[in-house]
Scaffold this active site. Structure first.
Site: not given
Ligand code: KIV
Length: 274
Positions: A120, A187
């Site tokens: 991220e 997201e």
């Molecule tokens: O951790 C997860 O499931 C994610 C998705 C929502 C993209 O990062």
């Protein structure tokens, strides 16, 4: 001569090449048997750190460890043969420095057999993405609403509702693409901004609560199966497995209490997989 033909997994370059092409289909996955059911229908499976909430009942993803990600990543690899498998790097495993991120990503790749990791962040992790991709580790990026930053963001909020926020999120998207990410999860981003980013950058965008015009979509498997107690508002449930599980448990309890169980001697072999 053996005629056994092994299914070939979808590769990172194949996902990268889908920019602007057929929509990329993906789901999260944490578990070998459910992964086997969805494998034929998806292009990639993400072993997301959302497993903290979905599998362990945690409030956020912050408590998820590298060992948890590796155990579930290995399970999903064992359950699948076709989909590309991407494993999330959990909070605290990549932010300190590019070499630390590399060491932890190497553990994920070696111990699960998956082909890529996800992390991220936008511009702030561009150097790390570059460091890893230069050393043979494909990286999927994740921008917009980044759940590992929940304490900084003050909860899970749609990003880019105000046009004044757009430039920073667009710069994040460009930074991860320039750094060598092969795709980026977008997201919880306001729809017009997600559409703009999809037009602007040269790598596929994978939307979740973003825009249908993204190059692909991802959902948490349990959310779309109707197994999550509080799915996000944007989720479309394609099944109601929660209700089916409760119904099956009730029928089982009745069968046990009524002693209407099938005879069990000599029946311990396994049934063939459906
Ligand atoms: O951790 C997860 O499931 C994610 C998705 C929502 C993209 O990062």
């Amino acid at each position: 001569m053996s005629v056994h033909s092994k299914t070939r997994r979808i590769t990172v370059p194949e996902i990268r090449a889908r920019k602007g092409g057929d929509p990329i289909v993906s789901l999260t996955s944490y578990h070998a048997h459910t992964a086997r059911y969805v494998d034929p229908y998806v292009d990639f499976l993400l072993v997301g750190d959302s497993l903290g909430m979905v599998m362990y009942g945690m409030e956020t993803t912050l408590g998820v460890t590298l060992d948890m990600m590796i155990a579930h990543g290995a399970a999903v690899m064992r359950g699948t043969e076709r989909a590309l498998v991407v494993v999330d790097m959990p909070f605290g495993s990549y932010e300190e420095s590019p070499p630390e991120a590399f060491r932890n990503a190497v553990r994920i790749i070696k111990e699960t057999g998956c082909a890529a990791v996800k992390m991220e962040g936008g511009a702030r992790i561009a150097d790390t993405i570059h460091y890893l991709t230069e050393r043979g580790i494909p990286v999927m990026a994740h921008i917009g609403l980044t759940p590992q930053s929940t304490n900084v963001m003050g909860g899970f909020k749609t990003q880019g509702r105000e046009e004044s926020e757009w430039a920073a999120i667009e710069a994040d998207a460009q930074a991860v693409a320039d750094a060598g990410a092969f795709a980026v999860v977008v997201e919880g981003v306001a729809e017009p901004l997600a559409a703009r980013i999809t037009r602007q950058i040269e790598i596929p965008t994978i939307g979740i609560g973003a825009s249908p015009v993204c190059d692909g979509q991802i959902l948490v498997l349990e959310d779309m199966l109707g197994l999550s107690p509080k799915p996000p508002k944007f989720v479309r449930e394609f099944a109601s497995l929660g209700a089916q599980i409760a119904g099956a448990a009730e029928a089982y309890a009745d069968a046990v209490r009524n002693r209407s169980f099938p005879a069990q001697e000599h029946t311990y072999g396994m049934k063939k997989a459906k």
